[in-house]
Motif scaffolding. Structure first.
Motif, mmCIF file in Angstrom:
data_model
loop_
_atom_site.group_PDB
_atom_site.id
_atom_site.type_symbol
_atom_site.label_atom_id
_atom_site.label_comp_id
_atom_site.label_asym_id
_atom_site.label_seq_id
_atom_site.Cartn_x
_atom_site.Cartn_y
_atom_site.Cartn_z
ATOM 1 N N GLY A 57 7.944 -8.539 -7.543
ATOM 2 C CA GLY A 57 7.611 -9.929 -7.310
ATOM 3 C C GLY A 57 6.509 -10.082 -6.274
ATOM 4 N N ALA A 58 6.214 -11.339 -5.971
ATOM 5 C CA ALA A 58 5.157 -11.648 -5.015
ATOM 6 C C ALA A 58 5.491 -11.080 -3.641
ATOM 7 N N LEU A 59 4.473 -10.650 -2.896
ATOM 8 C CA LEU A 59 4.704 -10.112 -1.554
ATOM 9 C C LEU A 59 5.102 -11.211 -0.585
ATOM 10 N N THR A 60 4.557 -12.417 -0.739
ATOM 11 C CA THR A 60 4.957 -13.564 0.077
ATOM 12 C C THR A 60 6.001 -14.360 -0.686
ATOM 13 N N GLN A 61 7.157 -14.613 -0.035
ATOM 14 C CA GLN A 61 8.254 -15.342 -0.663
ATOM 15 C C GLN A 61 8.785 -16.381 0.318
ATOM 16 N N ALA A 62 8.469 -17.638 0.064
ATOM 17 C CA ALA A 62 8.795 -18.741 0.976
ATOM 18 C C ALA A 62 10.293 -18.856 1.257
ATOM 19 N N ASN A 63 11.137 -18.406 0.353
ATOM 20 C CA ASN A 63 12.584 -18.536 0.523
ATOM 21 C C ASN A 63 13.231 -17.332 1.205
ATOM 22 N N ASN A 64 12.445 -16.487 1.868
ATOM 23 C CA ASN A 64 12.983 -15.291 2.518
ATOM 24 C C ASN A 64 12.574 -15.269 3.998
ATOM 25 N N PRO A 65 13.261 -16.097 4.839
ATOM 26 C CA PRO A 65 12.906 -16.120 6.271
ATOM 27 C C PRO A 65 13.316 -14.824 6.962
ATOM 28 N N PRO A 66 12.807 -14.459 8.130
ATOM 29 C CA PRO A 66 11.897 -15.289 8.921
ATOM 30 C C PRO A 66 10.425 -15.059 8.582
ATOM 31 N N TYR A 67 10.095 -13.957 7.938
ATOM 32 C CA TYR A 67 8.680 -13.630 7.724
ATOM 33 C C TYR A 67 8.133 -14.080 6.376
ATOM 34 N N LYS A 68 9.017 -14.537 5.511
ATOM 35 C CA LYS A 68 8.619 -14.998 4.173
ATOM 36 C C LYS A 68 7.936 -13.896 3.381
ATOM 37 N N ARG A 69 8.469 -12.708 3.519
ATOM 38 C CA ARG A 69 7.920 -11.553 2.814
ATOM 39 C C ARG A 69 8.990 -10.937 1.922
ATOM 40 N N ARG A 70 8.552 -10.180 0.944
ATOM 41 C CA ARG A 70 9.449 -9.488 0.033
ATOM 42 C C ARG A 70 10.400 -8.599 0.820
ATOM 43 N N LYS A 71 11.592 -8.354 0.298
ATOM 44 C CA LYS A 71 12.639 -7.658 1.060
ATOM 45 C C LYS A 71 12.318 -6.209 1.389
ATOM 46 N N ASP A 72 11.325 -5.603 0.765
ATOM 47 C CA ASP A 72 10.998 -4.208 1.089
ATOM 48 C C ASP A 72 9.884 -4.084 2.134
ATOM 49 N N LEU A 73 9.602 -5.190 2.859
ATOM 50 C CA LEU A 73 8.673 -5.129 3.989
ATOM 51 C C LEU A 73 9.223 -4.169 5.024
ATOM 52 N N GLN A 74 8.369 -3.326 5.567
ATOM 53 C CA GLN A 74 8.826 -2.384 6.591
ATOM 54 C C GLN A 74 7.871 -2.365 7.768
ATOM 55 N N ASP A 75 8.344 -1.857 8.871
ATOM 56 C CA ASP A 75 7.548 -1.749 10.087
ATOM 57 C C ASP A 75 6.470 -0.683 9.873
ATOM 58 N N PRO A 76 5.181 -1.037 9.967
ATOM 59 C CA PRO A 76 4.116 -0.069 9.718
ATOM 60 C C PRO A 76 3.786 0.812 10.922
ATOM 61 N N THR A 77 4.465 0.602 12.058
ATOM 62 C CA THR A 77 4.123 1.352 13.267
ATOM 63 C C THR A 77 4.158 2.868 13.058
ATOM 64 N N PRO A 78 5.230 3.452 12.472
ATOM 65 C CA PRO A 78 5.218 4.909 12.278
ATOM 66 C C PRO A 78 4.029 5.403 11.447
ATOM 67 N N LEU A 79 3.666 4.653 10.410
ATOM 68 C CA LEU A 79 2.515 5.044 9.595
ATOM 69 C C LEU A 79 1.233 4.997 10.419
ATOM 70 N N LEU A 80 1.032 3.917 11.159
ATOM 71 C CA LEU A 80 -0.195 3.779 11.952
ATOM 72 C C LEU A 80 -0.288 4.844 13.038
ATOM 73 N N VAL A 81 0.824 5.148 13.686
ATOM 74 C CA VAL A 81 0.835 6.190 14.720
ATOM 75 C C VAL A 81 0.508 7.547 14.100
ATOM 76 N N SER A 82 1.122 7.853 12.950
ATOM 77 C CA SER A 82 0.856 9.152 12.316
ATOM 78 C C SER A 82 -0.598 9.270 11.887
ATOM 79 N N LEU A 83 -1.175 8.182 11.368
ATOM 80 C CA LEU A 83 -2.578 8.217 10.973
ATOM 81 C C LEU A 83 -3.486 8.355 12.185
ATOM 82 N N GLY A 84 -3.131 7.685 13.282
ATOM 83 C CA GLY A 84 -3.920 7.791 14.507
ATOM 84 C C GLY A 84 -3.906 9.196 15.059
ATOM 85 N N LYS A 85 -2.753 9.843 15.009
ATOM 86 C CA LYS A 85 -2.665 11.228 15.491
ATOM 87 C C LYS A 85 -3.470 12.157 14.596
#
Length: 91
Positions: A57-85
């Motif tokens: 489905g759509a990545l933005t979903q108005a009926n899914n608070p608090p971020y209104k994003r699809r349920k498989d949204l994840q924290d990108p910090t580990p990916l960004l840190v690994s790419l930075g390293k």
């Protein structure tokens, strides 16, 4: 991504980087877009989201608070840190 991960960049200027279109595979160092403004505000930003690719489905979903994003949204910090390293940006 080949593993089903979806990366979405937001608040881009609308000016496409050469060769970039929805679904394009990119590599480290590729220009994917140019920083824009959120709703015409003066401040610039880059919005980055990472989805596991386990939902549909759509990545933005108005009926899914608090971020209104699809349920498989994840924290990108580990990916960004690994790419930075990998690129020698982070220690």
């Amino acid at each position: 991504n080949k593993d089903g991960t979806v990366i979405r960049y937001g608040e881009l200027s609308g000016r496409n980087a050469p060769g970039i279109k929805p679904g394009a595979l990119i590599s480290a160092g590729d220009t994917v877009g140019y920083i824009g403004r959120l709703n015409g505000l003066k401040n610039t930003m880059l919005h980055f989201e990472e989805f596991r690719g386990t939902a549909s489905g759509a990545l933005t979903q108005a009926n899914n608070p608090p971020y209104k994003r699809r349920k498989d949204l994840q924290d990108p910090t580990p990916l960004l840190v690994s790419l930075g390293k990998k690129e020698g940006v982070l220690r």
